[in-house]
Design a protein around this motif. Structure first.
Motif, mmCIF file in Angstrom:
data_model
loop_
_atom_site.group_PDB
_atom_site.id
_atom_site.type_symbol
_atom_site.label_atom_id
_atom_site.label_comp_id
_atom_site.label_asym_id
_atom_site.label_seq_id
_atom_site.Cartn_x
_atom_site.Cartn_y
_atom_site.Cartn_z
ATOM 1 N N MET A 27 -2.891 8.928 8.494
ATOM 2 C CA MET A 27 -3.214 7.665 7.835
ATOM 3 C C MET A 27 -3.692 7.885 6.408
ATOM 4 N N GLU A 28 -4.415 8.973 6.145
ATOM 5 C CA GLU A 28 -4.918 9.208 4.789
ATOM 6 C C GLU A 28 -3.779 9.406 3.802
ATOM 7 N N ASP B 221 -2.196 5.937 3.117
ATOM 8 C CA ASP B 221 -3.022 5.224 2.138
ATOM 9 C C ASP B 221 -2.783 5.758 0.735
ATOM 10 N N TYR B 222 -2.714 7.067 0.596
ATOM 11 C CA TYR B 222 -2.539 7.678 -0.718
ATOM 12 C C TYR B 222 -1.206 7.274 -1.335
ATOM 13 N N ALA B 223 -0.132 7.355 -0.538
ATOM 14 C CA ALA B 223 1.195 6.995 -1.041
ATOM 15 C C ALA B 223 1.254 5.522 -1.421
ATOM 16 N N THR B 224 0.619 4.673 -0.633
ATOM 17 C CA THR B 224 0.597 3.235 -0.923
ATOM 18 C C THR B 224 -0.159 2.964 -2.218
ATOM 19 N N TYR C 37 2.485 4.042 9.146
ATOM 20 C CA TYR C 37 1.645 4.954 9.898
ATOM 21 C C TYR C 37 2.220 5.050 11.303
ATOM 22 N N GLY C 38 2.870 6.159 11.609
ATOM 23 C CA GLY C 38 3.513 6.303 12.896
ATOM 24 C C GLY C 38 4.274 7.602 12.973
ATOM 25 N N ARG C 39 5.238 7.665 13.871
ATOM 26 C CA ARG C 39 6.036 8.873 14.036
ATOM 27 C C ARG C 39 7.464 8.485 14.383
#
Length: 219
Positions: free
Chosen positions: A96-97, A100-103, A121-123
């Motif tokens: 998730m971090e 957030d950073y990419a967003t 956020y997933g796979r």
């Protein structure tokens, strides 16, 4: 915004009408994705895609950049941000971090006439992907993507290639970043044994571009 020497001297004119947004994005990524980011403890296992390498890759992929791009294990999102200049781009990341950073990088850029990528956020799974945060993204993105991108680790090479082989449409491409010590030789032999009509292009190092031709089939 200050830029590195190589960005100042790089000739962006080959990107035509997109040259200004490509340069602006390159400057943001080059300044934001710095040494401090990658040396911070929570991101030590994130090996970045290098903006300078990606510029050469996208020049090679032009003029066939259209449709959906899907980055499998998007990390800090560098590939997805570049792809979004021409395509509808999605990045899938289990940390998730990093999502957030990419967003946040996209928020720094604004829209500039193109849609920022969606980071999920997933796979990814053999038939698509699973979102952990209810992201609003088409469930058919994998089935309709014309460009896939991934960084092969020993534990995710098969999931990446199986997703591509199983659901990607004919003529779609999978780009693998081989800048690590990942040994592709044995895997290519296995893929050629399993499939017909799958091309392998190593001309744009450190990337391997695999493409499903119209003769593609799984043995």
């Amino acid at each position: 915004m200050s830029s590195s020497t190589w960005v100042d001297s790089y000739d962006f004119s080959a990107f035509g009408t997109h040259k200004n947004i490509v340069r602006e994005l390159t400057e943001v990524l080059e300044n934001r994705q710095g040494v401090r980011f990658y040396s911070s403890h929570q991101f030590k296992k994130c090996i970045p895609s290098m903006p300078e390498d990606l510029l050469g890759l996208f020049l090679k992929l032009l003029p066939d950049l259209e449709g959906i791009a899907l980055e499998l294990g998007s990390g800090s999102g560098i590939f997805s941000h570049f792809a979004s200049i021409w395509m509808e781009a999605y990045g899938i990341e289990k940390r998730m971090e990093l999502v957030d950073y990419a967003t946040q990088t996209g928020h720094m850029l604004g829209t500039n006439g193109n849609k920022n990528p969606d980071f999920i956020y997933g796979r990814f799974t053999p038939t698509g992907f699973e979102s952990n945060n209810g992201a609003r993204v088409s469930t058919n993105a994998a089935q309709n993507a014309s460009l896939f991108y991934g960084f092969p680790w020993p534990n995710n090479f098969k999931p990446i290639t199986n997703l591509f082989l199983t659901v990607a449409p004919i003529e779609s491409r999978l780009v693998l970043n081989l800048s690590s010590t990942f040994n592709m030789y044995g895997h290519q032999i296995d893929l050629e044994r399993r499939c017909q009509g799958l091309s392998f292009d190593y001309s744009q190092a450190p990337y391997l571009i695999m493409q499903k031709t119209d003769r593609f089939s799984v043995n």
